[in-house]
Write a protein that holds these residues in place. Sequence first.
Motif, PDB file in Angstrom:
ATOM      1  N   ARG A 247       9.627   3.084   8.734  1.00 39.34           N
ATOM      2  CA  ARG A 247       9.028   3.567   7.496  1.00 39.34           C
ATOM      3  C   ARG A 247       7.684   2.889   7.269  1.00 39.34           C
ATOM      4  O   ARG A 247       7.488   1.719   7.605  1.00 39.34           O
ATOM      5  CB  ARG A 247       9.950   3.330   6.299  1.00 39.34           C
ATOM      6  CG  ARG A 247      11.294   4.034   6.429  1.00 39.34           C
ATOM      7  CD  ARG A 247      12.107   3.925   5.155  1.00 39.34           C
ATOM      8  NE  ARG A 247      13.438   4.501   5.324  1.00 39.34           N
ATOM      9  CZ  ARG A 247      13.726   5.800   5.279  1.00 39.34           C
ATOM     10  NH1 ARG A 247      12.744   6.681   5.050  1.00 39.34           N
ATOM     11  NH2 ARG A 247      14.961   6.235   5.456  1.00 39.34           N
ATOM     12  N   ASN A 248       6.769   3.683   6.705  1.00 42.50           N
ATOM     13  CA  ASN A 248       5.474   3.219   6.217  1.00 42.50           C
ATOM     14  C   ASN A 248       4.697   2.472   7.287  1.00 42.50           C
ATOM     15  O   ASN A 248       4.449   3.034   8.348  1.00 42.50           O
ATOM     16  CB  ASN A 248       5.684   2.374   4.955  1.00 42.50           C
ATOM     17  CG  ASN A 248       6.321   3.202   3.838  1.00 42.50           C
ATOM     18  OD1 ASN A 248       6.062   4.402   3.728  1.00 42.50           O
ATOM     19  ND2 ASN A 248       7.151   2.581   3.011  1.00 42.50           N
ATOM     20  N   HIS A 249       4.343   1.185   7.076  1.00 46.31           N
ATOM     21  CA  HIS A 249       3.435   0.525   8.022  1.00 46.31           C
ATOM     22  C   HIS A 249       4.090   0.287   9.375  1.00 46.31           C
ATOM     23  O   HIS A 249       3.388   0.072  10.365  1.00 46.31           O
ATOM     24  CB  HIS A 249       2.923  -0.788   7.428  1.00 46.31           C
ATOM     25  CG  HIS A 249       3.991  -1.788   7.147  1.00 46.31           C
ATOM     26  ND1 HIS A 249       4.822  -1.716   6.055  1.00 46.31           N
ATOM     27  CD2 HIS A 249       4.372  -2.913   7.827  1.00 46.31           C
ATOM     28  CE1 HIS A 249       5.649  -2.731   6.055  1.00 46.31           C
ATOM     29  NE2 HIS A 249       5.413  -3.475   7.117  1.00 46.31           N
TER      30      HIS A 249
ATOM     31  N   LEU B   8      -4.082   8.961   7.960  1.00 45.79           N
ATOM     32  CA  LEU B   8      -3.564   9.235   6.612  1.00 45.79           C
ATOM     33  C   LEU B   8      -4.584  10.019   5.788  1.00 45.79           C
ATOM     34  O   LEU B   8      -4.203  10.851   4.951  1.00 45.79           O
ATOM     35  CB  LEU B   8      -3.201   7.923   5.917  1.00 45.79           C
ATOM     36  CG  LEU B   8      -2.018   7.142   6.508  1.00 45.79           C
ATOM     37  CD1 LEU B   8      -1.816   5.834   5.774  1.00 45.79           C
ATOM     38  CD2 LEU B   8      -0.747   7.978   6.454  1.00 45.79           C
TER      39      LEU B   8
ATOM     40  N   SER C 118       0.812  -1.221   0.000  1.00 44.45           N
ATOM     41  CA  SER C 118       0.000   0.000   0.000  1.00 44.45           C
ATOM     42  C   SER C 118       0.841   1.265   0.000  1.00 44.45           C
ATOM     43  O   SER C 118       0.313   2.345  -0.260  1.00 44.45           O
ATOM     44  CB  SER C 118      -0.944  -0.002   1.209  1.00 44.45           C
ATOM     45  OG  SER C 118      -0.194  -0.054   2.413  1.00 44.45           O
ATOM     46  N   HIS C 119       2.129   1.175   0.273  1.00 45.59           N
ATOM     47  CA  HIS C 119       2.983   2.367   0.316  1.00 45.59           C
ATOM     48  C   HIS C 119       3.968   2.420  -0.855  1.00 45.59           C
ATOM     49  O   HIS C 119       4.800   3.331  -0.897  1.00 45.59           O
ATOM     50  CB  HIS C 119       3.766   2.408   1.632  1.00 45.59           C
ATOM     51  CG  HIS C 119       2.899   2.445   2.848  1.00 45.59           C
ATOM     52  ND1 HIS C 119       2.261   3.589   3.271  1.00 45.59           N
ATOM     53  CD2 HIS C 119       2.560   1.477   3.733  1.00 45.59           C
ATOM     54  CE1 HIS C 119       1.565   3.325   4.373  1.00 45.59           C
ATOM     55  NE2 HIS C 119       1.733   2.053   4.672  1.00 45.59           N
TER      56      HIS C 119
ATOM     57  N   TRP D  46       1.577  12.273   0.972  1.00 48.49           N
ATOM     58  CA  TRP D  46       0.990  11.572  -0.163  1.00 48.49           C
ATOM     59  C   TRP D  46       1.754  11.975  -1.414  1.00 48.49           C
ATOM     60  O   TRP D  46       1.966  13.170  -1.656  1.00 48.49           O
ATOM     61  CB  TRP D  46      -0.483  11.922  -0.324  1.00 48.49           C
ATOM     62  CG  TRP D  46      -1.359  11.294   0.735  1.00 48.49           C
ATOM     63  CD1 TRP D  46      -1.601  11.783   1.978  1.00 48.49           C
ATOM     64  CD2 TRP D  46      -2.079  10.077   0.624  1.00 48.49           C
ATOM     65  NE1 TRP D  46      -2.427  10.949   2.687  1.00 48.49           N
ATOM     66  CE2 TRP D  46      -2.753   9.874   1.860  1.00 48.49           C
ATOM     67  CE3 TRP D  46      -2.241   9.125  -0.373  1.00 48.49           C
ATOM     68  CZ2 TRP D  46      -3.563   8.780   2.103  1.00 48.49           C
ATOM     69  CZ3 TRP D  46      -3.057   8.025  -0.141  1.00 48.49           C
ATOM     70  CH2 TRP D  46      -3.709   7.853   1.091  1.00 48.49           C
TER      71      TRP D  46
ATOM     72  N   SER E 109       1.852   8.143  -7.538  1.00 47.27           N
ATOM     73  CA  SER E 109       2.380   6.797  -7.729  1.00 47.27           C
ATOM     74  C   SER E 109       3.209   6.686  -8.997  1.00 47.27           C
ATOM     75  O   SER E 109       3.979   5.738  -9.152  1.00 47.27           O
ATOM     76  CB  SER E 109       1.227   5.784  -7.792  1.00 47.27           C
ATOM     77  OG  SER E 109       0.414   6.020  -8.934  1.00 47.27           O
TER      78      SER E 109
ATOM     79  N   VAL F 107      -0.203   7.524  -3.341  1.00 47.43           N
ATOM     80  CA  VAL F 107       0.059   6.564  -2.275  1.00 47.43           C
ATOM     81  C   VAL F 107       0.639   7.316  -1.090  1.00 47.43           C
ATOM     82  O   VAL F 107       1.280   8.364  -1.238  1.00 47.43           O
ATOM     83  CB  VAL F 107       1.036   5.458  -2.733  1.00 47.43           C
ATOM     84  CG1 VAL F 107       0.414   4.611  -3.823  1.00 47.43           C
ATOM     85  CG2 VAL F 107       2.347   6.042  -3.193  1.00 47.43           C
ATOM     86  N   SER F 108       0.413   6.783   0.081  1.00 47.32           N
ATOM     87  CA  SER F 108       0.902   7.412   1.306  1.00 47.32           C
ATOM     88  C   SER F 108       2.269   6.865   1.666  1.00 47.32           C
ATOM     89  O   SER F 108       2.583   5.693   1.416  1.00 47.32           O
ATOM     90  CB  SER F 108      -0.078   7.164   2.456  1.00 47.32           C
ATOM     91  OG  SER F 108      -0.202   5.777   2.708  1.00 47.32           O
ATOM     92  N   GLN F 109       3.102   7.705   2.254  1.00 45.07           N
ATOM     93  CA  GLN F 109       4.415   7.317   2.749  1.00 45.07           C
ATOM     94  C   GLN F 109       4.637   7.959   4.107  1.00 45.07           C
ATOM     95  O   GLN F 109       4.198   9.085   4.349  1.00 45.07           O
ATOM     96  CB  GLN F 109       5.520   7.739   1.770  1.00 45.07           C
ATOM     97  CG  GLN F 109       5.470   6.999   0.440  1.00 45.07           C
ATOM     98  CD  GLN F 109       6.593   7.388  -0.489  1.00 45.07           C
ATOM     99  OE1 GLN F 109       7.284   8.383  -0.260  1.00 45.07           O
ATOM    100  NE2 GLN F 109       6.793   6.609  -1.546  1.00 45.07           N
TER     101      GLN F 109
END
Length: 885
Positions: A757-759, A776, A248-249, A709, A712, A736-738
């Motif tokens: 990072r990310n998740h 987010l 997802s990121h 955001w 992509s 996409v979110s980061q």
Amino acid sequence: MCPSLCRNSRNRKEQKDLVRDSRVLSYMGMVTGVLNEPAGLFELDRQLELCLAYQQFPGIRQVIRPGVSLELQDVHLLQSLGGGTTRPVLAPCFRGAVLLRAFSRLKPEIQPSHQTQGASLYKQLLWERQLALPLYLWTVKALMELAHKLCPHVLRHRQFLQHSSPGNPSLALQLLAPNLDVLAPPCSPSWNPQKVILGEPHHCPLQKYTRLQTPCSFPALATVVKEGERRAWDAFDPQALLPLPEASHLTSCQLNQHLSWSWLRLLPSAFQPPQVLLGVLVASSHKGFLQLRDQSGSLPCLLLDKDSRPFSDPQFIGVVVRVERFQLIIERNVKSSYPSWKELSITSYIQKQKARVYVQFFLADALILPVPRFSSPLSTSLTSPRTKPTLPEDLHIAQSRLFFLSHKEALMKRNVPLSPAGSSEMPKLPLSFLVSGSWLGGTQRKEGTAWRPSEPKGDNSKDQKVLLLFVGSSVRWFEFLHPGQVYRLVAPGPATPLLFEEDDPSCMSQRPLELAGCTSCLTVQDDWILELESSQDIPDVPSVNKAETSLSDLFSSNCSDSLVSFSAEILSRTLCEPLSASLQMKPGNAQVARECVKLTVALEIADCQFPPHLDIYINGPHLPPPLGLLPGARVYFSQLEKKISRSHNIYCCFRSSTYVQVLSFPPEATISVSLPHIYLAELLRSDQTPFQATASCHIVCVFSLQLRWVCSHCTSLCVQGRCTLQGSTCPSKTSVSQASLRLLVEDGTAEAVVTCRNHHVATALGLRPSEWTSLLEFVRGPGRIALQFLGTGAHLEPSAKMNDSLALFLRTLCSSISVLRPIVLSFELEKKPSNIIPVDPPRLQRFQCGELPFLTHVNPKLRLSCLSIQETEHTSFREASAFSH
């Protein structure tokens, strides 16, 4: 009663229940087909099968043809036989009778000669091994599969299905022996027909039977390749290859890059019934690798000898190989254009897909059988030029020379001028490779079946170094040539003076520097033959030890010796952009992206508890990579080019002199190795520190937090979901979110700065998935929010001041006990072991304790990257208690 006794008793009862009784009856019907006349198999009324093998009247089989009416008396009916037989079978024993009631009105059909062979072999198998009917029917079917694979290109049907005798074993029987020796070993004494006819009560081999589980199958190699490709693409699931929290990121480029290469391994147990691979071993003169080949096609293969030694004996070319234990490898290459993770279930974004299928196995797990001498002349299409029939007067006319191989280079496309006899349709850059070594003695001529002593040389004291160029059809010898071996180079035909001494101009132009110490440079002709010799029988053979670059030399900043060699285990393999230009101009001003294969390996260093990791890049003419470079495989790399990146990381690249030898295949069972649990202070030691580990620590404070955001496609900032790229119109409408978080942890022994990072940021902040998604979405409006924590407050960048409530929430969250808590951190070092930047020494720092100042040496803070965060039992209990209150 003992459980084991109960289990054994139950197994005996189940086995007894599997035994079935046949029914004895009379039947009248018409023959509608001839299934296998030599084996005595026919079709009745298009519904039943008739087996006459258990009645020793072979003459009646020649009378039976479609349209004949038969009356069967006292015949046995057997149903649900298994072993691939689906219809009921009628089989008369010695007591039964077969009566011919009406002749056929149909015109006799002349059966092909290969369908009338093998009667004596079927009879031999049936009576010597006393085969039950289910096993006999499977044996006949298996022999037909083998005959279709090998006949008539390797053997004629008559030769393949011949009667087996002690001095002349049948190839067909040898191929089935591993199965028959287990299911029906040779019996003595054999069946007695007189007892079957006259004995009371009646007892015959057809009276009782057991349903047969099909032992194995011998599929055509073309079918194996198609089935492997089908299963590989059926198992290809982008969502499974990229778990949701990670996918997802990822931007579109990162997403498609992760999906560009993957692999699948199929073991024999994955097929029902288990498959046995069988074919003739040949060496490809176009690709340079070994192949198993039958009449349907070929299957590339990678072989390993015992003790991880490479396969180096050309004598095996042309033998029949039967292997039950193997790994069928399917490498998947995918070109896709997924805009984001949300579209991973849509297959229309896959633009191109290609698979490479090959098999790898150990020579000890294969049954090797030589093809009998009376092979068919058509076998030349399945074997190498070495096995082609030659004229009788040329069989014993040849000259040869021994050479010791010290180094082999890569098989790749080189700028080698083709010989004048070459076809104009051949590619401009043909596949070729070079080997270097030393001549051992002079030229030898053949006298009958033996070689004469070598001819004397003018200067025997001179080191006779040689460089051999293999190009064209001679690349078929690539898989057999390995350093440290002695080979005989044989040139068939009449003797030619100075054949092995003349320098080849096309070879001389390849290595002007390396040729300084060589006495000759020779191009190996297509019709020359290679033979492996025993070095123990030859005096004064030089010794070559496997070169291994020391760890200190490998990770030194000195690049004067840029060629390195080492053994390593492959940890991962990915496709990436090449290290040089990422775009290559082609005619028509079209820009085509080039690809590069990246291998991350763990070096095998003696007495090293935590082997360092290193990246190896394969690009340019070395693609596709050699067979067997898979995660989990152990490989020896020789003469890789060592390089240092701008960030001072050591990495290696393939070059023309690189030699690769697979030492072991990936393990069949996936072994999960847990990370070592350490104290952070152990990472301050300069030696024997793990690259990845786990530590129980406490989050002290948060340094910085950034949520944003991005587009992509072009990775530009997205505000309100729209790309902010200036000067052009971005085709993508997907963002996409980061996220990035830097925090300080300590475990009582040392401190470390950890980057999440990310998740992993959501886990570090203690947010549930729904809370993380909502956070987010709040950031989607401004597009980006960044906080720098200084002391007790938080400094916001100008872009974040428009949303004070969101900033206040994040500042409060990052300073709460929900974040500043004990955790179990899995991490890796930000500074890779391959990075040669020296570690900062401890610095002298002043501390004030009341009115007393202190000076002490303080180590620099460790810098780690988060791999995962788990809650401690204490934290979980505290959160549960807080929730209950």
